[in-house]
Design a protein around this motif. Structure first.
Motif, PDB file in Angstrom:
ATOM      1  N   LEU A 170       0.734  -1.223  -0.085  1.00  0.00           N
ATOM      2  CA  LEU A 170      -0.147  -0.259  -0.003  1.00  0.00           C
ATOM      3  C   LEU A 170       0.786   1.438  -0.043  1.00  0.00           C
ATOM      4  N   VAL A 171       1.955   1.149   0.738  1.00  0.00           N
ATOM      5  CA  VAL A 171       3.031   2.502   0.714  1.00  0.00           C
ATOM      6  C   VAL A 171       4.151   1.907   0.082  1.00  0.00           C
ATOM      7  N   GLN A 172       4.388   2.942  -1.041  1.00  0.00           N
ATOM      8  CA  GLN A 172       5.722   2.658  -1.979  1.00  0.00           C
ATOM      9  C   GLN A 172       6.419   3.973  -1.834  1.00  0.00           C
ATOM     10  N   ARG A 173       6.601   4.440  -0.750  1.00  0.00           N
ATOM     11  CA  ARG A 173       7.634   5.495  -0.813  1.00  0.00           C
ATOM     12  C   ARG A 173       8.277   5.924   0.416  1.00  0.00           C
ATOM     13  N   CYS A 174       9.223   6.515   0.582  1.00  0.00           N
ATOM     14  CA  CYS A 174       9.930   6.894   1.793  1.00  0.00           C
ATOM     15  C   CYS A 174       9.072   7.849   2.788  1.00  0.00           C
ATOM     16  N   ALA A 192      10.750  11.491   7.372  1.00  0.00           N
ATOM     17  CA  ALA A 192      11.935  11.738   8.398  1.00  0.00           C
ATOM     18  C   ALA A 192      11.915  10.176   8.687  1.00  0.00           C
ATOM     19  N   LYS A 193      12.984   9.825   9.215  1.00  0.00           N
ATOM     20  CA  LYS A 193      13.200   8.532   9.858  1.00  0.00           C
ATOM     21  C   LYS A 193      12.567   8.355  10.801  1.00  0.00           C
ATOM     22  N   ASP A 194      11.935   6.740  11.103  1.00  0.00           N
ATOM     23  CA  ASP A 194      11.236   6.389  12.283  1.00  0.00           C
ATOM     24  C   ASP A 194      10.102   7.452  12.597  1.00  0.00           C
ATOM     25  N   THR A 195       9.580   7.899  11.573  1.00  0.00           N
ATOM     26  CA  THR A 195       8.120   8.668  11.753  1.00  0.00           C
ATOM     27  C   THR A 195       6.880   8.042  11.480  1.00  0.00           C
ATOM     28  N   ALA A 196       6.889   6.962  10.604  1.00  0.00           N
ATOM     29  CA  ALA A 196       5.716   6.508  10.078  1.00  0.00           C
ATOM     30  C   ALA A 196       5.885   4.852   9.954  1.00  0.00           C
ATOM     31  N   TYR A 197       4.730   4.118   9.659  1.00  0.00           N
ATOM     32  CA  TYR A 197       4.434   2.797   9.659  1.00  0.00           C
ATOM     33  C   TYR A 197       4.197   2.420   8.305  1.00  0.00           C
TER      34      TYR A 197
END
Length: 349
Positions: free
Chosen positions: A274-278, A281-286
């Motif tokens: 479902l998510v195909q992007r960075c 910022a690091k360690d901010t999203a699932y």
């Protein structure tokens, strides 16, 4: 005539004492010109002193010893005795060359000094040790333009050397073992520069690093999502087209020295994710939104008692706060608590 009063007959000259002494003197004279001839005359003189003159036995013994001494003295004064003591004045020199050839040949010129061996690429301490064994006086200096002091020579590697074979001296230019050699002695160290690999797949990023002169083995990997664990280098290489570089350190164009830390922060996705992007910022999203504790699940079930909703969670995913409760889609009670990695995860209640 009374025979007892008759005068003694005169002794022939060659049986007299002067004649015997003359033979002894002849030994010394002839041995000065020819050791072999002097030796023969010495034998004759020994026989003469024991047979001809009317000497006592101890005088004859002394004359015999004297003949031997005269032979050696005469031969020595005449140069008839060589270093080996053979006395052969006409012996050929070593190698079979004739005496005439030796006397006619010009004085041999001194041999050329031996060229110094090539010590480039060796540890500095080993290079100096071998150079001293070869008879050279060794010196050293920093091959870079920094003029650093060399304290632990085993931690430095020879880049260049300059030898004077006539003076038997050699000077080594070296750098620390983890450093590249400059293009020439005294130039700056040619450190590689970090390429821009953000957005590239892991396989592509590794190729760019190698082309820039950076060893991939010194690269540290990390993940960017809260619910994705950091892969090992082997795991990242196995799925190298699915792992993407989201962030890099150092930045593009930065010199990568031996002390610089190189890190790639990776995210993983394929065409079905479902998510195909960075993340921003690091360690901010699932990577999986449902793993977010603040995610509102449309399938929340209502309890039959007080009307409060119960959160549907995924076992093993990250959670907060500690002590929160939920159930799986199958209805298994779950509680938020520390996992094996120290982070809070949904576990069976």
């Amino acid at each position: 005539m009374n025979p007892y009063n008759a005068p003694a007959l005169p002794r022939t000259w060659w049986r007299t004492t002067p004649a015997a002494l003359g033979v002894l003197a002849l030994v010394a004279l002839l041995s000065a010109f020819s050791f072999a001839l002097g030796f023969l005359v010495m034998i004759a003189a020994m026989v003469a002193v024991w047979v001809l003159p009317p000497w006592r036995w101890f005088a004859r013994l002394g004359a015999t010893f004297g003949a031997l001494v005269l032979l050696v003295v005469g031969a020595g004064l005449g140069g008839q005795l060589d270093e080996s003591g053979t006395g052969e004045s006409d012996a050929k020199p070593a190698g079979g060359a004739s005496a005439e050839a030796v006397s006619a040949s010009p004085t041999a010129s001194p041999s050329k000094p031996v060229e110094a061996a090539d010590y480039v690429g060796q540890p500095l301490d080993e290079a100096e040790k071998q150079a001293r064994s070869a008879g050279y006086t060794a010196g050293h200096h920093d091959a870079a333009d920094e003029d650093r002091s060399i304290l632990l020579k085993s931690a430095w590697t020879v880049c260049f050397q300059k030898a004077d074979t006539a003076a038997k001296t050699i000077d080594f230019a070296a750098v620390r073992s983890a450093e590249p050699c400059p293009e020439k002695d005294g130039d700056p160290l040619p450190w590689p520069r970090m390429p821009d690999v953000v957005g590239a797949t892991y396989n592509t990023a590794v190729g760019d690093l190698e082309q820039a002169g950076i060893d991939p083995d010194r690269v540290t990997l990390d993940d960017v999502y809260l619910d994705v664990d950091t892969p090992s280098a082997e795991e990242a290489a196995e799925d190298g087209d699915e792992w993407r570089v989201c962030f890099q350190s150092p930045d593009e164009g930065t010199k990568v020295t031996s002390a610089a830390a190189v890190r790639l922060d990776l995210g993983k996705w394929s065409d079905v994710d479902l998510v195909q992007r960075c993340p921003s910022a690091k360690d901010t999203a699932y990577k999986i939104p449902a793993n977010d504790p603040d995610y509102n699940n449309d399938d929340e079930d209502s309890s039959t008692g007080g009307g409060s909703s119960v959160r549907t969670v995924h076992p093993g995913s990250y959670c907060s706060p500690a002590g929160a409760t939920g159930v799986t889609s199958a209805g298994t009670p779950m509680v938020c608590g520390p996992g094996s990695d120290g982070r809070n995860r949904w576990r069976r209640g």
